[in-house]
Design an enzyme around this catalytic site. Structure first.
Site, PDB file in Angstrom:
ATOM      1  N   GLU A 173     110.061  46.981   5.421  1.00 35.68           N
ATOM      2  CA  GLU A 173     109.618  47.664   6.680  1.00 35.68           C
ATOM      3  C   GLU A 173     108.020  47.913   6.565  1.00 35.68           C
ATOM      4  O   GLU A 173     107.636  48.946   7.364  1.00 35.68           O
ATOM      5  CB  GLU A 173     110.453  48.844   6.750  1.00 35.68           C
ATOM      6  N   SER A 222     115.596  49.003   9.351  1.00 33.89           N
ATOM      7  CA  SER A 222     115.167  47.919  10.513  1.00 33.89           C
ATOM      8  C   SER A 222     115.929  46.888  10.796  1.00 33.89           C
ATOM      9  O   SER A 222     115.555  46.062  11.257  1.00 33.89           O
ATOM     10  CB  SER A 222     113.704  47.538  10.312  1.00 33.89           C
ATOM     11  N   ASP A 258     122.137  58.819  13.001  1.00 36.63           N
ATOM     12  CA  ASP A 258     122.571  57.806  14.178  1.00 36.63           C
ATOM     13  C   ASP A 258     124.292  57.658  14.325  1.00 36.63           C
ATOM     14  O   ASP A 258     124.639  57.671  12.954  1.00 36.63           O
ATOM     15  CB  ASP A 258     122.143  56.491  13.781  1.00 36.63           C
ATOM     16  N   GLU A 306     124.141  56.270  10.204  1.00 34.04           N
ATOM     17  CA  GLU A 306     123.494  56.072   8.918  1.00 34.04           C
ATOM     18  C   GLU A 306     122.282  57.470   9.471  1.00 34.04           C
ATOM     19  O   GLU A 306     122.267  58.026  10.655  1.00 34.04           O
ATOM     20  CB  GLU A 306     122.524  55.167   8.828  1.00 34.04           C
ATOM     21  N   ASN A 328     118.173  58.532   8.743  1.00 41.93           N
ATOM     22  CA  ASN A 328     116.921  58.236   8.618  1.00 41.93           C
ATOM     23  C   ASN A 328     116.185  59.504   8.121  1.00 41.93           C
ATOM     24  O   ASN A 328     116.000  60.165   9.150  1.00 41.93           O
ATOM     25  CB  ASN A 328     116.346  57.508   9.672  1.00 41.93           C
ATOM     26  N   SER A 353     108.761  55.590  19.617  1.00 37.69           N
ATOM     27  CA  SER A 353     109.935  55.490  18.864  1.00 37.69           C
ATOM     28  C   SER A 353     111.005  56.576  19.138  1.00 37.69           C
ATOM     29  O   SER A 353     110.608  57.558  19.923  1.00 37.69           O
ATOM     30  CB  SER A 353     109.631  55.834  17.307  1.00 37.69           C
TER      31      SER A 353
HETATM   32  N1  LIG Z   1     130.064  49.269  11.539  1.00 38.93           N
HETATM   33  C1  LIG Z   1     129.338  49.001  12.397  1.00 38.93           C
HETATM   34  N2  LIG Z   1     129.836  48.512  13.666  1.00 38.93           N
HETATM   35  C2  LIG Z   1     128.936  48.059  14.651  1.00 38.93           C
HETATM   36  N3  LIG Z   1     127.846  47.932  14.716  1.00 38.93           N
HETATM   37  C3  LIG Z   1     127.031  48.288  13.439  1.00 38.93           C
HETATM   38  C4  LIG Z   1     127.923  48.927  12.387  1.00 38.93           C
HETATM   39  N4  LIG Z   1     126.731  49.191  11.504  1.00 38.93           N
HETATM   40  C5  LIG Z   1     125.636  48.752  11.844  1.00 38.93           C
HETATM   41  N5  LIG Z   1     125.744  48.335  13.167  1.00 38.93           N
HETATM   42  C6  LIG Z   1     124.618  47.879  14.078  1.00 38.93           C
HETATM   43  O1  LIG Z   1     123.516  47.291  13.262  1.00 38.93           O
HETATM   44  C7  LIG Z   1     122.436  48.247  13.529  1.00 38.93           C
HETATM   45  C8  LIG Z   1     121.763  48.331  12.200  1.00 38.93           C
HETATM   46  O2  LIG Z   1     122.780  48.996  11.210  1.00 38.93           O
HETATM   47  P1  LIG Z   1     122.295  50.176  10.334  1.00 38.93           P
HETATM   48  O3  LIG Z   1     123.204  50.880   9.556  1.00 38.93           O
HETATM   49  O4  LIG Z   1     121.585  51.321  11.302  1.00 38.93           O
HETATM   50  O5  LIG Z   1     120.980  49.795   9.508  1.00 38.93           O
HETATM   51  P2  LIG Z   1     119.374  49.987   9.243  1.00 38.93           P
HETATM   52  O6  LIG Z   1     119.239  51.058   8.274  1.00 38.93           O
HETATM   53  O7  LIG Z   1     118.914  48.696   9.143  1.00 38.93           O
HETATM   54  O8  LIG Z   1     118.796  50.335  10.887  1.00 38.93           O
HETATM   55  C9  LIG Z   1     122.931  49.605  14.190  1.00 38.93           C
HETATM   56  O9  LIG Z   1     121.852  49.995  14.844  1.00 38.93           O
HETATM   57  C10 LIG Z   1     123.958  48.990  14.906  1.00 38.93           C
HETATM   58  O10 LIG Z   1     123.610  48.431  16.198  1.00 38.93           O
HETATM   59 MG   LIG Z   2     119.690  51.897  11.744  1.00 33.73          MG
END
Ligand SMILES: Nc1ncnc2c1ncn2[C@@H]1O[C@H](COP(=O)(O)OP(=O)(O)O)[C@@H](O)[C@H]1O
Ligand SMILES: [Mg+2]
Length: 316
Positions: free
Chosen positions: A19, A157, A267, A279, A281, A290
């Site tokens: 990142e 990301s 989120d 998750e 942040n 942002s």
């Molecule tokens: N279990 C899930 N079901 C559906 N979509 C998911 C799921 N986990 C992640 N995503 C999608 O993937 C994206 C990235 O996942 P995330 O856990 O937020 O990781 P990062 O830390 O890379 O942002 C999310 O913004 C969402 O759109």
């Molecule tokens: Mg995310």
């Protein structure tokens, strides 16, 4: 800032992780956005391959970086991901005895690990996606009972994140995720609206929660959509008052369960049965455009005001 003394703030950007570019953008925006009337900004950059540079691009060395940080009143670690947001920089500041903007080490480290985050969430009654952690050793034993999302435990990301709809594609998705981490989450696909909530904690215990933001779009919110300018982000998200209340309460509960400080972005997927945590942040994207700054702007808290409050909370 009130008072006549100017605040000397070290803004750290970059970082030795995937990142890096995103963090460079956040740090540049923070440097520009901090009200010039109150702050003297000292720029530091952590290079992609590790190592420190000052604002003129001169190598500092670790000792030089520590020496420079200790001349500052406060540190603003605008570094997303490993080696920054994961609590590393909060720990460095604690040892150097300089106040640091944002969450302490424990909260940063826990939030960086998506599986630990889910365990904390579940322990306070917040719903999470069913899933399991897979290592390269057991990647061949992952069964198939329908579409899943594959994601590295500690990346960001959306790097290495993929939705897999066919059993035949699982192996390639795991391989890609293992490029980022040797532990990977294989999760059920959550169906719902993707909604982010920002929380700004204050030392007096108050929690400022601006209107939530919705990410509208089919499927994974991937890197290209996040940073390519094409994302359909709606602030305030069109939610009912009851939905907003439950999102706010759940976000604050999660923030406090992790022991976050300062700003965090929590989120969620808003499903028919309520919010499912995606998750947390602890150093979310921090350019003016942002998600988190946009949510505060919708509440009348401008970008410079938000940055100023983040620093002032760290100095309390
Ligand atoms: N279990 C899930 N079901 C559906 N979509 C998911 C799921 N986990 C992640 N995503 C999608 O993937 C994206 C990235 O996942 P995330 O856990 O937020 O990781 P990062 O830390 O890379 O942002 C999310 O913004 C969402 O759109
Ligand atoms: Mg995310």
């Amino acid at each position: 800032m009130s008072g006549d003394k100017r605040t000397r703030v070290a803004v750290i950007g970059g970082g030795a992780n995937s990142e890096h570019e995103v963090s460079l953008a956040s740090a540049a925006a923070v440097r520009d956005g901090l009200p010039a009337a109150s702050y003297d900004v000292v720029a530091l950059t952590i290079e992609r391959g590790g190592g420190w540079r000052d604002g003129d691009g001169r190598p500092l060395g670790a000792a030089g970086a520590v020496a420079l940080l200790s001349t500052c009143d406060v540190v603003f670690p605008a570094v997303h991901g490993a080696g920054g947001e994961d609590g590393t920089l909060a720990a460095l500041c604690a040892l150097v005895e300089v106040p640091c903007v944002g969450s302490p080490t424990g909260a940063g480290a826990t939030a960086m690990d998506k599986q630990l985050t889910k365990l904390v969430a579940a322990s306070v009654g917040i719903r999470v996606a069913a899933g399991r952690v897979v290592t390269p050793g057991d990647a061949h034993h992952v069964g198939w009972d329908g579409p899943v999302v594959v994601k590295p435990l500690t990346a960001g990301s959306s790097q290495g994140v993929a939705r897999v709809d066919r059993a035949d594609d699982l192996e390639a998705a795991l391989k890609e995720a293992f490029v980022h981490d040797d532990r990977v989450l294989v999760e059920e696909v959550v169906t719902g609206r993707e909604i982010d909530v920002s929380v700004l904690g204050c030392a007096d215990g108050a929690r400022v929660v601006p209107p939530p933001l919705e990410i509208v779009g089919p499927g994974i919110f991937d890197y290209a959509t996040k940073y390519g300018g094409g994302a359909d982000l709606r602030v305030p998200a069109e939610v009912t008052e009851a939905e907003r209340d439950v999102l706010t309460d759940t976000a604050v509960k999660m923030y406090d369960a992790l022991g976050c400080r300062g700003l965090a972005r929590i989120d969620f997927f808003l499903t028919e049965d309520g919010p499912v945590l995606l998750e947390v942040n602890t150093m979310p994207g921090l350019t003016e455009h942002s998600q988190a700054p946009r949510m505060f702007a919708a509440a009348g808290i401008t970008y410079p005001m938000l940055l100023d409050r983040m620093v002032r909370e760290a100095l309390r």
